[in-house]
Design a protein around this motif. Structure first.
Motif, PDB file in Angstrom:
ATOM      1  N   MET A  26      51.219  35.876  25.406  1.00 39.06           N
ATOM      2  CA  MET A  26      52.518  36.542  26.156  1.00 39.06           C
ATOM      3  C   MET A  26      52.842  35.521  27.023  1.00 39.06           C
ATOM      4  SD  MET A  26      51.212  39.744  28.213  1.00 39.06           S
ATOM      5  CE  MET A  26      52.770  39.835  29.067  1.00 39.06           C
ATOM      6  N   SER A  27      54.134  35.483  27.730  1.00 37.48           N
ATOM      7  CA  SER A  27      54.264  34.831  29.013  1.00 37.48           C
ATOM      8  C   SER A  27      54.427  35.758  30.064  1.00 37.48           C
ATOM      9  CB  SER A  27      55.491  34.093  28.486  1.00 37.48           C
ATOM     10  OG  SER A  27      56.692  34.691  28.486  1.00 37.48           O
ATOM     11  N   VAL A  28      54.259  35.149  31.357  1.00 36.87           N
ATOM     12  CA  VAL A  28      54.678  35.756  32.607  1.00 36.87           C
ATOM     13  C   VAL A  28      55.684  34.955  33.612  1.00 36.87           C
ATOM     14  CG1 VAL A  28      53.579  36.740  34.741  1.00 36.87           C
ATOM     15  CG2 VAL A  28      52.214  36.593  32.489  1.00 36.87           C
ATOM     16  N   SER A  29      56.773  35.671  33.561  1.00 35.72           N
ATOM     17  CA  SER A  29      57.783  35.195  34.209  1.00 35.72           C
ATOM     18  C   SER A  29      57.520  34.773  35.820  1.00 35.72           C
ATOM     19  CB  SER A  29      59.305  35.759  33.858  1.00 35.72           C
ATOM     20  OG  SER A  29      59.309  36.912  34.346  1.00 35.72           O
ATOM     21  N   ALA A  30      57.975  33.743  36.209  1.00 32.32           N
ATOM     22  CA  ALA A  30      57.607  33.430  37.561  1.00 32.32           C
ATOM     23  C   ALA A  30      58.899  32.824  38.357  1.00 32.32           C
ATOM     24  CB  ALA A  30      56.762  32.307  38.045  1.00 32.32           C
ATOM     25  N   LYS A  58      51.667  43.332  47.292  1.00 31.55           N
ATOM     26  CA  LYS A  58      51.801  42.810  45.846  1.00 31.55           C
ATOM     27  C   LYS A  58      50.896  43.883  44.798  1.00 31.55           C
ATOM     28  CE  LYS A  58      54.272  39.359  46.898  1.00 31.55           C
ATOM     29  NZ  LYS A  58      55.899  39.324  46.402  1.00 31.55           N
ATOM     30  N   ASP A  59      51.416  43.573  43.655  1.00 29.66           N
ATOM     31  CA  ASP A  59      50.705  44.613  42.489  1.00 29.66           C
ATOM     32  C   ASP A  59      49.619  43.680  41.698  1.00 29.66           C
ATOM     33  OD1 ASP A  59      52.106  46.893  43.456  1.00 29.66           O
ATOM     34  OD2 ASP A  59      53.834  46.324  42.059  1.00 29.66           O
ATOM     35  N   GLY A  60      50.175  43.158  40.728  1.00 20.28           N
ATOM     36  CA  GLY A  60      49.368  42.436  39.707  1.00 20.28           C
ATOM     37  C   GLY A  60      48.886  40.949  40.302  1.00 20.28           C
ATOM     38  N   VAL A  61      47.877  40.391  40.287  1.00 21.26           N
ATOM     39  CA  VAL A  61      47.497  38.938  40.309  1.00 21.26           C
ATOM     40  C   VAL A  61      46.983  38.381  39.085  1.00 21.26           C
ATOM     41  CG1 VAL A  61      46.174  37.481  41.746  1.00 21.26           C
ATOM     42  CG2 VAL A  61      46.699  39.461  42.652  1.00 21.26           C
ATOM     43  N   TRP A  62      47.642  37.350  38.742  1.00 16.32           N
ATOM     44  CA  TRP A  62      47.558  36.588  37.591  1.00 16.32           C
ATOM     45  C   TRP A  62      46.535  35.213  38.013  1.00 16.32           C
ATOM     46  CZ3 TRP A  62      48.802  38.778  32.664  1.00 16.32           C
ATOM     47  CH2 TRP A  62      49.898  39.864  33.002  1.00 16.32           C
ATOM     48  N   ILE A  63      45.518  34.874  37.367  1.00 16.00           N
ATOM     49  CA  ILE A  63      45.045  33.611  37.577  1.00 16.00           C
ATOM     50  C   ILE A  63      45.115  32.685  36.356  1.00 16.00           C
ATOM     51  CG2 ILE A  63      43.256  32.150  38.387  1.00 16.00           C
ATOM     52  CD1 ILE A  63      42.509  34.357  40.405  1.00 16.00           C
ATOM     53  N   LYS A  64      45.523  31.657  36.133  1.00 17.00           N
ATOM     54  CA  LYS A  64      45.793  30.808  35.052  1.00 17.00           C
ATOM     55  C   LYS A  64      44.610  29.697  35.522  1.00 17.00           C
ATOM     56  CE  LYS A  64      48.718  28.303  31.958  1.00 17.00           C
ATOM     57  NZ  LYS A  64      50.127  27.625  31.593  1.00 17.00           N
ATOM     58  N   GLY A 101      36.351  41.093  40.763  1.00 19.68           N
ATOM     59  CA  GLY A 101      37.153  42.329  39.998  1.00 19.68           C
ATOM     60  C   GLY A 101      38.171  41.898  39.176  1.00 19.68           C
ATOM     61  N   PHE A 102      38.511  40.609  38.668  1.00 22.27           N
ATOM     62  CA  PHE A 102      39.305  40.133  37.597  1.00 22.27           C
ATOM     63  C   PHE A 102      38.864  40.470  36.291  1.00 22.27           C
ATOM     64  CE2 PHE A 102      41.216  37.952  41.163  1.00 22.27           C
ATOM     65  CZ  PHE A 102      42.359  37.789  41.208  1.00 22.27           C
ATOM     66  N   TRP A 103      39.730  40.535  35.303  1.00 25.97           N
ATOM     67  CA  TRP A 103      39.191  40.724  33.890  1.00 25.97           C
ATOM     68  C   TRP A 103      40.282  39.632  33.088  1.00 25.97           C
ATOM     69  CZ3 TRP A 103      42.063  44.622  36.653  1.00 25.97           C
ATOM     70  CH2 TRP A 103      43.245  44.968  36.173  1.00 25.97           C
ATOM     71  N   TYR A 104      39.676  39.631  31.878  1.00 26.14           N
ATOM     72  CA  TYR A 104      40.318  38.876  30.875  1.00 26.14           C
ATOM     73  C   TYR A 104      41.704  39.612  30.600  1.00 26.14           C
ATOM     74  CZ  TYR A 104      35.907  36.235  30.174  1.00 26.14           C
ATOM     75  OH  TYR A 104      34.926  35.486  30.573  1.00 26.14           O
ATOM     76  N   HIS A 105      42.916  38.762  30.405  1.00 23.73           N
ATOM     77  CA  HIS A 105      43.956  39.260  29.589  1.00 23.73           C
ATOM     78  C   HIS A 105      44.219  38.603  28.157  1.00 23.73           C
ATOM     79  CE1 HIS A 105      48.173  39.952  29.118  1.00 23.73           C
ATOM     80  NE2 HIS A 105      48.035  41.088  29.817  1.00 23.73           N
ATOM     81  N   HIS A 106      44.300  37.133  28.358  1.00 24.03           N
ATOM     82  CA  HIS A 106      44.489  36.542  27.142  1.00 24.03           C
ATOM     83  C   HIS A 106      44.122  34.988  27.382  1.00 24.03           C
ATOM     84  CE1 HIS A 106      48.501  35.721  29.165  1.00 24.03           C
ATOM     85  NE2 HIS A 106      48.284  34.425  28.581  1.00 24.03           N
ATOM     86  N   ALA A 107      43.692  34.563  26.073  1.00 25.96           N
ATOM     87  CA  ALA A 107      43.268  33.008  26.105  1.00 25.96           C
ATOM     88  C   ALA A 107      44.198  32.380  25.049  1.00 25.96           C
ATOM     89  CB  ALA A 107      41.944  33.000  25.579  1.00 25.96           C
ATOM     90  N   GLU A 108      44.630  31.106  25.398  1.00 26.13           N
ATOM     91  CA  GLU A 108      44.888  30.044  24.584  1.00 26.13           C
ATOM     92  C   GLU A 108      44.155  28.789  24.268  1.00 26.13           C
ATOM     93  OE1 GLU A 108      47.731  30.317  22.948  1.00 26.13           O
ATOM     94  OE2 GLU A 108      48.460  32.246  23.797  1.00 26.13           O
ATOM     95  N   PRO A 109      44.280  27.998  23.540  1.00 26.48           N
ATOM     96  CA  PRO A 109      43.341  26.677  23.311  1.00 26.48           C
ATOM     97  C   PRO A 109      43.188  26.058  24.684  1.00 26.48           C
ATOM     98  CG  PRO A 109      44.908  26.783  21.448  1.00 26.48           C
ATOM     99  CD  PRO A 109      45.253  27.689  22.485  1.00 26.48           C
ATOM    100  N   ASN A 110      44.115  25.980  25.677  1.00 25.80           N
ATOM    101  CA  ASN A 110      43.755  25.005  26.651  1.00 25.80           C
ATOM    102  C   ASN A 110      43.610  25.873  28.262  1.00 25.80           C
ATOM    103  OD1 ASN A 110      46.304  26.047  26.632  1.00 25.80           O
ATOM    104  ND2 ASN A 110      46.998  23.784  27.477  1.00 25.80           N
ATOM    105  N   TYR A 111      43.533  27.266  27.982  1.00 22.79           N
ATOM    106  CA  TYR A 111      43.492  28.159  29.190  1.00 22.79           C
ATOM    107  C   TYR A 111      43.131  29.465  29.070  1.00 22.79           C
ATOM    108  CZ  TYR A 111      47.927  30.638  28.679  1.00 22.79           C
ATOM    109  OH  TYR A 111      48.789  31.326  28.089  1.00 22.79           O
ATOM    110  N   LEU A 112      42.634  30.103  30.117  1.00 22.99           N
ATOM    111  CA  LEU A 112      42.294  31.622  30.137  1.00 22.99           C
ATOM    112  C   LEU A 112      43.198  32.237  31.216  1.00 22.99           C
ATOM    113  CD1 LEU A 112      40.529  33.784  29.414  1.00 22.99           C
ATOM    114  CD2 LEU A 112      38.837  33.255  31.232  1.00 22.99           C
ATOM    115  N   MET A 113      43.862  33.246  30.861  1.00 24.87           N
ATOM    116  CA  MET A 113      44.382  34.008  31.860  1.00 24.87           C
ATOM    117  C   MET A 113      43.619  35.386  32.319  1.00 24.87           C
ATOM    118  SD  MET A 113      47.369  34.113  33.497  1.00 24.87           S
ATOM    119  CE  MET A 113      48.875  33.396  32.764  1.00 24.87           C
TER     120      MET A 113
END
Length: 286
Positions: free
Chosen positions: A1-5, A65-71, A87-99
């Motif tokens: 999924m994508s996160v708009s910024a 602020k609410d959610g914090v995403w780290i790519k 306190g961060f947790w895994y959301h999703h992963a792609e071949p070249n990064y972890l969110m």
């Protein structure tokens, strides 16, 4: 999924609070839902990262602020443990990064889950001799059971359903096709790694006829008389295949109308996308 910024940075590397003390924080951008996105690219020591992350979380909390995403790109895997400890947790992963993601408020978390579905296509290609294009696979559930089946495959990211159907037929058999309609779709659950599946049964028209099968996945490919294909014992035992055959007959003999792609524009994105609809009935009522 994508996160708009948002297109412009929300925060810099250094923030001066009360006009006196300068506190260094992680660079981030606003997302569209009251959170921030940290897109790290440069190498960083894990201890420095931990310090910046704690300062940043305090600042973002003060900002409401609410959610914090780290790519994290795969090159920065050394920072994963540090983020998890904060306190961060895994959301999703792609071949070249972890969110990774973190929810600041004490209220219930509204961060959307990771993508829950895999989208697939099955392609019915019928020629003027009423022969259907079929394959036998070298691997998977159909390998070794003697069943001739239609070409199938997974829709790639950013790919339209009709594009995937055309591509899969070409890859598996070498046959060029023209997409006609989606005849039906099937929704199943608890599939690959617990995800759900959406599978679209598509009708295509052949533009070429000389088969050049793919060697990697396909054991054999041929044009088979439709009656012979339909009479396979497996098709009578496996209800989805039985319905697929009935749909094909209804299309050929009784004018059954499926869904064809119609390009549409959107207020939210510049690119055209496809709405699949019954064009025949819609156009006749317009």
């Amino acid at each position: 999924m994508s996160v708009s910024a948002s297109p412009t940075p929300l925060l810099g590397d250094r923030l001066c609070e009360n006009g006196y003390e300068c506190v260094k924080i992680l660079p981030a951008t606003n997302d569209a839902h009251g959170g921030v996105i940290v897109d790290l690219k440069e190498p960083m020591d894990s201890e420095l990262f931990a310090t910046l992350l704690r300062s940043s979380l305090l600042h973002w909390k003060k900002q409401g602020k609410d959610g914090v995403w780290i790519k994290l790109p795969i090159e920065l895997v050394n920072l994963v443990e540090t983020a998890v400890k904060e306190g961060f947790w895994y959301h999703h992963a792609e071949p070249n990064y972890l969110m990774l993601v973190y929810w600041i408020p004490k209220t219930g978390c509204t961060i959307p889950p990771n993508a829950s579905h895999c989208v697939g296509v099955g392609a019915i290609v019928l020629n003027d001799k009423k022969e259907v294009l079929v394959v036998q696979e070298k691997r998977g559930g159909f390998h070794g059971i003697g069943v001739w089946k239609i070409p199938t495959g997974v829709v790639d990211a950013g790919e339209e359903i009709f594009e995937a159907a055309i591509r899969e037929v070409k890859e598996e058999t070498g046959i060029d096709t023209e997409f006609m309609e989606v005849l039906a779709f099937r929704h199943t659950h608890n599939s690959f790694f617990g995800k759900s599946d959406l599978s679209f049964v598509c009708m295509l028209r052949p533009l070429s006829f000389d088969i050049k099968k793919q060697d990697l996945e396909i054991e054999a490919a041929q044009w088979m008389p439709f009656e012979e294909f339909a009479d396979q014992p497996f098709n009578q035992m496996h209800e989805p295949f039985k319905y697929m055959i009935e749909l094909c007959l209804a299309k050929v003999e009784n004018g059954y109308d499926g869904f064809s792609p119609r390009p549409v524009s959107s207020y939210f994105v510049e690119e055209l996308n496809c709405l699949y609809l019954n064009s025949h009935d819609l156009d006749n009522t317009s």
